[in-house]
Design an enzyme around this catalytic site. Structure first.
Site, PDB file in Angstrom:
ATOM      1  N   GLY A 221       0.812  -1.213   0.000  1.00  0.00           N
ATOM      2  CA  GLY A 221       0.000   0.000   0.000  1.00  0.00           C
ATOM      3  C   GLY A 221       0.837   1.250   0.000  1.00  0.00           C
TER       4      GLY A 221
ATOM      5  N   LYS B 219       2.709   1.411  -4.202  1.00  0.00           N
ATOM      6  CA  LYS B 219       1.758   0.670  -5.039  1.00  0.00           C
ATOM      7  C   LYS B 219       2.249   0.483  -6.465  1.00  0.00           C
ATOM      8  CE  LYS B 219      -2.446   2.258  -2.670  1.00  0.00           C
ATOM      9  NZ  LYS B 219      -3.310   1.070  -2.570  1.00  0.00           N
TER      10      LYS B 219
ATOM     11  N   ASN C 204      -8.342   4.390   5.070  1.00  0.00           N
ATOM     12  CA  ASN C 204      -8.155   4.633   3.634  1.00  0.00           C
ATOM     13  C   ASN C 204      -9.198   3.890   2.832  1.00  0.00           C
ATOM     14  OD1 ASN C 204      -6.915   2.553   1.533  1.00  0.00           O
ATOM     15  ND2 ASN C 204      -6.237   1.928   3.597  1.00  0.00           N
TER      16      ASN C 204
ATOM     17  N   PHE D  44      -7.345   0.570  -4.718  1.00  0.00           N
ATOM     18  CA  PHE D  44      -6.355   0.052  -5.678  1.00  0.00           C
ATOM     19  C   PHE D  44      -6.071   1.051  -6.798  1.00  0.00           C
ATOM     20  CE2 PHE D  44      -7.371  -4.802  -4.980  1.00  0.00           C
ATOM     21  CZ  PHE D  44      -6.845  -4.707  -3.707  1.00  0.00           C
TER      22      PHE D  44
ATOM     23  N   ASN E  38      -3.782 -10.561  -2.837  1.00  0.00           N
ATOM     24  CA  ASN E  38      -4.529  -9.744  -1.873  1.00  0.00           C
ATOM     25  C   ASN E  38      -6.020  -9.915  -2.104  1.00  0.00           C
ATOM     26  OD1 ASN E  38      -5.503  -7.846  -0.124  1.00  0.00           O
ATOM     27  ND2 ASN E  38      -4.904  -6.090  -1.364  1.00  0.00           N
TER      28      ASN E  38
ATOM     29  N   SER F  40      -8.738  -6.437   0.661  1.00  0.00           N
ATOM     30  CA  SER F  40      -8.987  -4.997   0.705  1.00  0.00           C
ATOM     31  C   SER F  40     -10.483  -4.760   0.840  1.00  0.00           C
ATOM     32  CB  SER F  40      -8.505  -4.311  -0.571  1.00  0.00           C
ATOM     33  OG  SER F  40      -9.054  -3.007  -0.629  1.00  0.00           O
TER      34      SER F  40
ATOM     35  N   ASN G 111     -11.903  -2.156  -0.076  1.00  0.00           N
ATOM     36  CA  ASN G 111     -12.254  -1.051  -0.967  1.00  0.00           C
ATOM     37  C   ASN G 111     -12.520  -1.459  -2.412  1.00  0.00           C
ATOM     38  OD1 ASN G 111     -11.927   0.835   1.184  1.00  0.00           O
ATOM     39  ND2 ASN G 111      -9.716   0.584   0.953  1.00  0.00           N
ATOM     40  N   THR G 112     -12.499  -2.759  -2.700  1.00  0.00           N
ATOM     41  CA  THR G 112     -12.881  -3.244  -4.030  1.00  0.00           C
ATOM     42  C   THR G 112     -14.071  -4.178  -3.826  1.00  0.00           C
ATOM     43  OG1 THR G 112     -10.651  -3.043  -4.935  1.00  0.00           O
ATOM     44  CG2 THR G 112     -12.123  -4.597  -6.034  1.00  0.00           C
TER      45      THR G 112
ATOM     46  N   ASN H 207      -4.971  -7.392   6.850  1.00  0.00           N
ATOM     47  CA  ASN H 207      -5.215  -6.133   6.158  1.00  0.00           C
ATOM     48  C   ASN H 207      -5.948  -5.172   7.112  1.00  0.00           C
ATOM     49  OD1 ASN H 207      -5.738  -4.249   3.982  1.00  0.00           O
ATOM     50  ND2 ASN H 207      -5.574  -5.992   2.584  1.00  0.00           N
ATOM     51  N   THR H 208      -6.478  -4.105   6.590  1.00  0.00           N
ATOM     52  CA  THR H 208      -7.219  -3.123   7.396  1.00  0.00           C
ATOM     53  C   THR H 208      -8.595  -3.674   7.774  1.00  0.00           C
ATOM     54  OG1 THR H 208      -8.108  -2.129   5.392  1.00  0.00           O
ATOM     55  CG2 THR H 208      -6.079  -1.168   6.262  1.00  0.00           C
TER      56      THR H 208
ATOM     57  N   GLY I 246      -3.501   0.892  11.936  1.00  0.00           N
ATOM     58  CA  GLY I 246      -2.794   1.566  13.018  1.00  0.00           C
ATOM     59  C   GLY I 246      -3.191   1.024  14.380  1.00  0.00           C
TER      60      GLY I 246
HETATM   61  C1  LIG Z   1      -3.109   4.039   3.086  1.00  0.00           C
HETATM   62  C2  LIG Z   1      -3.078   2.548   3.067  1.00  0.00           C
HETATM   63  C3  LIG Z   1      -3.125   1.855   1.862  1.00  0.00           C
HETATM   64  C4  LIG Z   1      -3.076   0.467   1.841  1.00  0.00           C
HETATM   65  N1  LIG Z   1      -3.104  -0.194   0.647  1.00  0.00           N
HETATM   66  C5  LIG Z   1      -2.968  -1.549   0.630  1.00  0.00           C
HETATM   67  C6  LIG Z   1      -2.892  -2.239  -0.610  1.00  0.00           C
HETATM   68  O1  LIG Z   1      -2.906  -1.643  -1.684  1.00  0.00           O
HETATM   69  N2  LIG Z   1      -2.781  -3.589  -0.550  1.00  0.00           N
HETATM   70  C7  LIG Z   1      -2.723  -4.295   0.616  1.00  0.00           C
HETATM   71  O2  LIG Z   1      -2.591  -5.524   0.596  1.00  0.00           O
HETATM   72  N3  LIG Z   1      -2.788  -3.658   1.806  1.00  0.00           N
HETATM   73  C8  LIG Z   1      -2.890  -2.309   1.829  1.00  0.00           C
HETATM   74  N4  LIG Z   1      -2.939  -1.658   3.040  1.00  0.00           N
HETATM   75  C9  LIG Z   1      -2.939  -2.453   4.289  1.00  0.00           C
HETATM   76  C10 LIG Z   1      -1.556  -2.574   4.905  1.00  0.00           C
HETATM   77  O3  LIG Z   1      -0.681  -3.272   4.062  1.00  0.00           O
HETATM   78  C11 LIG Z   1      -1.615  -3.298   6.266  1.00  0.00           C
HETATM   79  O4  LIG Z   1      -2.028  -4.631   6.064  1.00  0.00           O
HETATM   80  C12 LIG Z   1      -2.584  -2.658   7.248  1.00  0.00           C
HETATM   81  O5  LIG Z   1      -2.577  -1.257   7.115  1.00  0.00           O
HETATM   82  C13 LIG Z   1      -2.258  -3.012   8.706  1.00  0.00           C
HETATM   83  O6  LIG Z   1      -0.952  -2.609   9.063  1.00  0.00           O
HETATM   84  P1  LIG Z   1      -0.635  -1.184   9.760  1.00  0.00           P
HETATM   85  O7  LIG Z   1      -1.591  -1.011  10.898  1.00  0.00           O
HETATM   86  O8  LIG Z   1       0.797  -1.288  10.196  1.00  0.00           O
HETATM   87  O9  LIG Z   1      -0.807  -0.166   8.697  1.00  0.00           O
HETATM   88  C14 LIG Z   1      -2.987  -0.260   3.070  1.00  0.00           C
HETATM   89  C15 LIG Z   1      -2.941   0.442   4.281  1.00  0.00           C
HETATM   90  C16 LIG Z   1      -2.976   1.808   4.294  1.00  0.00           C
HETATM   91  C17 LIG Z   1      -2.905   2.539   5.611  1.00  0.00           C
END
Ligand SMILES: Cc1cc2nc3c(=O)[nH]c(=O)nc-3n(C[C@H](O)[C@H](O)[C@H](O)COP(=O)(O)O)c2cc1C
Length: 368
Positions: A57, A60, A105, A109, A171, A174, A176-177, A241-242, A263
């Protein structure tokens, strides 16, 4: 000093602009390279100099893998990269929750697509860097939003990009898709893994396949995913993931925004999912990568204690700045030494209960 200045300025920018500025800065590979204790770990046949990676993320479009590795990370996961370029969701689509040490977020993608990424990675190889030289590169792939055959998108992206990667992540988590997370059901997962393998065969290369999971899974989902991953010989699972959940107690006004939360508020939730997954995987089965809310050495250590071989972070880097990864790695090494463990393999899975692992690691850090 230069980093502190850059990080301070970035905090004044809106989050997406700060993200772009960070990618540009790392692209130029400026700033000091930290001197770090080696915490080598062998995972899926790959040798990592330390277990901490940059989660997907951040980069990208494969714009700055080497700049990110220079921050001290043992690996960087690029992506999510889709077959075709796509703009992602309308802006604003990323929000700081400053009082909660979190981000929401809904980028969706946004990607320049696999051809642009492949071109950049080919240039990187021509200039002497490449997979397995000075850091491990994972490439995380996903489906285009308007794809008529999302599973096939994984095959296409893997076939194009596997040659540039040390490992591949599919992945399917997400938020968001639309429809993407439905790929986590057992039947769909089997088709997805077959698509990933077909992509590898087309590329003519063997690469470990990892699958990235959501934290919003019921125990029955976790059970089914674990069984399928074992049966299909998947190399690794990334948890998590989130989250689409909004844990009680969030204080920021932006907490109402739609999208995936990452976070600090994700830390305990993702560590519990990791522990549940670890409890369902046999020795010698898929390895685990712990992601979600890591901002310190003790938080990384707790994920290893419940069963992770590798740990990833993203949000804490965005909120705290580029010196964070080196701090997490040094603190992790110190905590392992304080616990009398010499390597990750010896620590991994030693405290399977997530709450006990978190308490142990925190107490150890507080007494240091
Ligand atoms: C702004 C943002 C964009 C992200 N985009 C992706 C993504 O494109 N693909 C993906 O697998 N995870 C994506 N993630 C998820 C992170 O890779 C991670 O799994 C998740 O944020 C948890 O870790 P963290 O709390 O340390 O951020 C994104 C996270 C953030 C904050």
């Amino acid at each position: 000093m230069i980093w502190r200045l850059a990080a301070g300025m970035a905090r004044l920018l809106p989050p997406e602009a700060a993200h772009r500025a960070a990618v540009m800065t790392l692209r130029h590979r400026i700033g000091p390279v930290p001197d770090l204790p080696p915490i080598t770990v062998s995972v899926a046949g790959l040798e990592f100099t330390n277990p901490l990676g940059l989660a997907a993320g951040f980069d990208k479009d494969a714009a700055c893998p080497d700049g990110a590795l220079r921050l001290g990370f043992g690996h960087v996961e690029l992506g999510t990269i889709t077959p075709h370029p796509q703009p992602g969701n309308p802006r604003p689509r990323v929000f700081r929750l400053a009082g909660d040490r979190a981000v929401i977020n809904r980028y969706g993608f946004n990607s320049r697509g696999m051809e642009a990424a492949a071109a950049g990675l080919a240039r990187r190889r021509e200039t002497g860097r490449g997979p397995a030289q000075g850091g491990i590169i994972g490439i995380n792939v996903g489906a285009n939003k308007t794809s008529a055959a999302p599973t096939d998108d994984y095959r296409i992206a893997v076939a194009r990009l596997a040659g540039f990667a040390d490992y591949i992540t599919l992945n399917i988590s997400s938020p968001n898709t639309p429809g993407l997370r439905d790929l986590q059901t057992a039947d769909n997962l089997r088709l997805l893994i077959a698509a990933g393998r077909a992509g590898l065969a087309e590329a003519g290369c063997e690469r470990p396949l990892f699958i990235k999971l959501a934290p919003d899974l019921a125990p029955a989902d976790i059970e089914a995913i674990a069984a399928t991953a074992v049966a299909e010989g998947v190399a690794g699972l990334i948890a998590t993931n989130t989250t689409i959940a909004r844990p009680d107690g969030l204080r920021s006004a932006t907490a109402v925004e739609a999208g995936g939360l990452s976070g600090a508020p994700l830390y305990a939730l993702s560590t519990h999912v990791l522990a549940e997954m670890a409890g369902r995987l046999p020795a010698g089965g898929p390895v685990l990568v712990g992601a979600g809310g890591v901002a310190s050495g003790w938080q990384a250590y707790a994920k290893i204690l419940v069963g992770a071989s590798l740990v990833q972070l993203y949000t804490a880097l965005a909120l705290e700045g580029p010196e964070l990864p080196a701090r997490v790695i040094s603190d992790l090494a110190a905590l392992m030494a304080a616990d009398g463990v010499t390597d990750i393999a010896a620590a991994r899975g030693q405290i399977p209960d997530a709450d006990k692992a978190m308490q142990h690691a925190l107490r150890l850090a507080q007494s240091a």
